[in-house]
Design an enzyme around this catalytic site. Structure first.
Site, PDB file in Angstrom:
ATOM      1  N   TRP A 106       0.597  -1.383   0.073  1.00 49.24           N
ATOM      2  CA  TRP A 106      -0.022   0.036   0.084  1.00 49.24           C
ATOM      3  C   TRP A 106       0.741   1.078  -0.261  1.00 49.24           C
ATOM      4  CZ3 TRP A 106      -4.193  -1.710  -1.893  1.00 49.24           C
ATOM      5  CH2 TRP A 106      -4.857  -3.023  -1.636  1.00 49.24           C
ATOM      6  N   ASP A 176      -1.653   6.839   6.416  1.00 48.87           N
ATOM      7  CA  ASP A 176      -2.680   5.748   6.189  1.00 48.87           C
ATOM      8  C   ASP A 176      -2.900   4.763   7.000  1.00 48.87           C
ATOM      9  OD1 ASP A 176      -4.473   3.773   4.859  1.00 48.87           O
ATOM     10  OD2 ASP A 176      -3.060   3.206   3.345  1.00 48.87           O
ATOM     11  N   LYS A 200     -12.387  -2.166   7.864  1.00 50.98           N
ATOM     12  CA  LYS A 200     -11.644  -3.024   8.709  1.00 50.98           C
ATOM     13  C   LYS A 200     -11.897  -2.935  10.278  1.00 50.98           C
ATOM     14  CE  LYS A 200      -7.861  -2.967   5.261  1.00 50.98           C
ATOM     15  NZ  LYS A 200      -7.882  -4.066   4.542  1.00 50.98           N
TER      16      LYS A 200
END
Length: 365
Positions: A106, A176, A200
């Protein structure tokens, strides 16, 4: 496990487990939301009933995460993937660089988007070590003139997590936190911006939380498409266009559940207990299971491990599925096994997985 009588042991990496109590409340309110005669999905986002839901979610997030008054909370769409582009669009002016710490897939994706829009550079990378660890803080050399420094707080694919964040001084630190937000207390004041997909730890997919310092907002470029400017959403309380109303409702209920659990201190302790069960099974296996992340960088959210060979891994995953475990396959890019133990995964599921791992080892050693 009888699938007709019991919920699955859900270790999916995202969308992931939601608290059963939240699902049951949503079920009760699904058709007639609080006496409106409509589902929350049918309410106008301009209605007083939804505005109450919307603002309550923002206020509860601010309280639970101890967000200072000089920050804005936005509910956006497009996931973290859109943020990879919006951040350099808004905050990476021509003639400046932005530093990225590379700790997994990511981070790579965020960097690649920034390359299309400006001049990012790698502050540090653990790719040569197969992303098994987080760089030491004293390895991070960035420039005082950088537009921002970007990190990924938790790496779902490789199972690593920052335990401490760098002090970037006057350079905004952007994180992030898609896969570990609200899993532990964090000093928000260290960051210029925090962003996270909800799917999540915060709710269903479709909502992206952005926590942004007002000073950083003022530095954003103005000549951008309307929907890609953070100022558009800030000025309109995230209601410029139709928001994902059901997702925001669910996010608010998940935050209420966290509050009822005792807040982030209690949630963090619970997450440590859950992860320890599985890490102990790995560490005490004499090499039958091998953790991917180095012990000092281990994630409490995503526990990654391998077995001796691919054939044994296939057998482990097949038997685990038969026993009612869901989502234990590692990411398609690296294989192996992964147990995602987000906030809503109950300790009973982690105990069951630990017991299954011990039993499987005994039968296959």
């Amino acid at each position: 496990m009888s699938q007709t009588n019991q919920r699955a042991y859900n270790f999916n990496a995202g969308p992931s487990a939601l608290p059963l109590a939240v699902l049951e409340k949503a079920q009760q309110e699904l058709v007639n939301f609080r006496g409106t005669g409509m589902s929350v999905m049918e309410l106008s986002h301009r209605s007083p009933a939804f505005e109450e839901v919307h603002n309550a979610a923002i206020n509860r997030l601010k309280a639970l995460f101890a967000i200072p008054d000089n920050y804005e909370v936005l509910f956006l769409q497009g996931g973290a993937s859109l943020q990879f582009s919006m951040i350099p669009m808004n905050f990476l002016p021509e003639g400046q660089q932005a530093g990225y710490v590379m700790t997994g897939s990511w981070s790579e994706k965020a960097y690649q988007e920034a390359e299309l829009l400006g001049k990012p550079y790698e502050i540090a990378s653990t790719k040569d070590n197969k992303y098994r660890n987080i760089p030491a803080l004293d390895e991070l050399q960035f420039n005082s003139t950088d537009a921002y420094v970007h990190v990924t707080s938790n790496n779902t694919i490789y199972g690593t997590q920052w335990s401490e964040f760098p002090d970037t001084g006057d350079v905004p630190l952007i994180a992030d936190m898609s896969s570990d937000i609200m899993s532990r207390p964090v000093d928000v004041s260290k960051f210029g911006m925090i962003y996270a997909g909800a799917q999540k730890n915060l709710g269903p997919s479709g909502v992206t939380v952005v926590i942004i310092h007002k000073d950083l907002l003022e530095k954003a470029k103005s000549e951008l498409p309307t929907m890609l400017k953070y100022s558009t959403h800030s000025k309109n309380n995230s209601l410029y266009n139709t928001p994902p109303t059901f997702g925001i409702y669910m996010l608010g209920e998940v935050l209420n559940w966290i509050e009822e659990k005792g807040g982030l201190e209690a949630v963090a302790k619970h997450n440590e207990e859950k992860a320890k069960l599985i890490y102990d099974a790995i560490d005490d296996s004499n090499g039958f299971y091998n953790g991917h992340a180095t012990p000092d960088s281990r994630s409490l959210m995503n526990i990654t491990f391998t077995l001796a060979n691919e054939e044994l891994e296939k057998k482990f995953l097949a038997e685990a599925k038969e026993a009612g475990f869901v989502g234990l396959n590692g990411h398609r890019s690296i294989g192996g096994c992964r147990a995602s133990t987000y906030n809503a995964v109950p300790i009973e599921a982690c105990q069951a997985l630990r017991d299954f791992m011990l039993d499987f080892q005994q039968k296959n050693s």
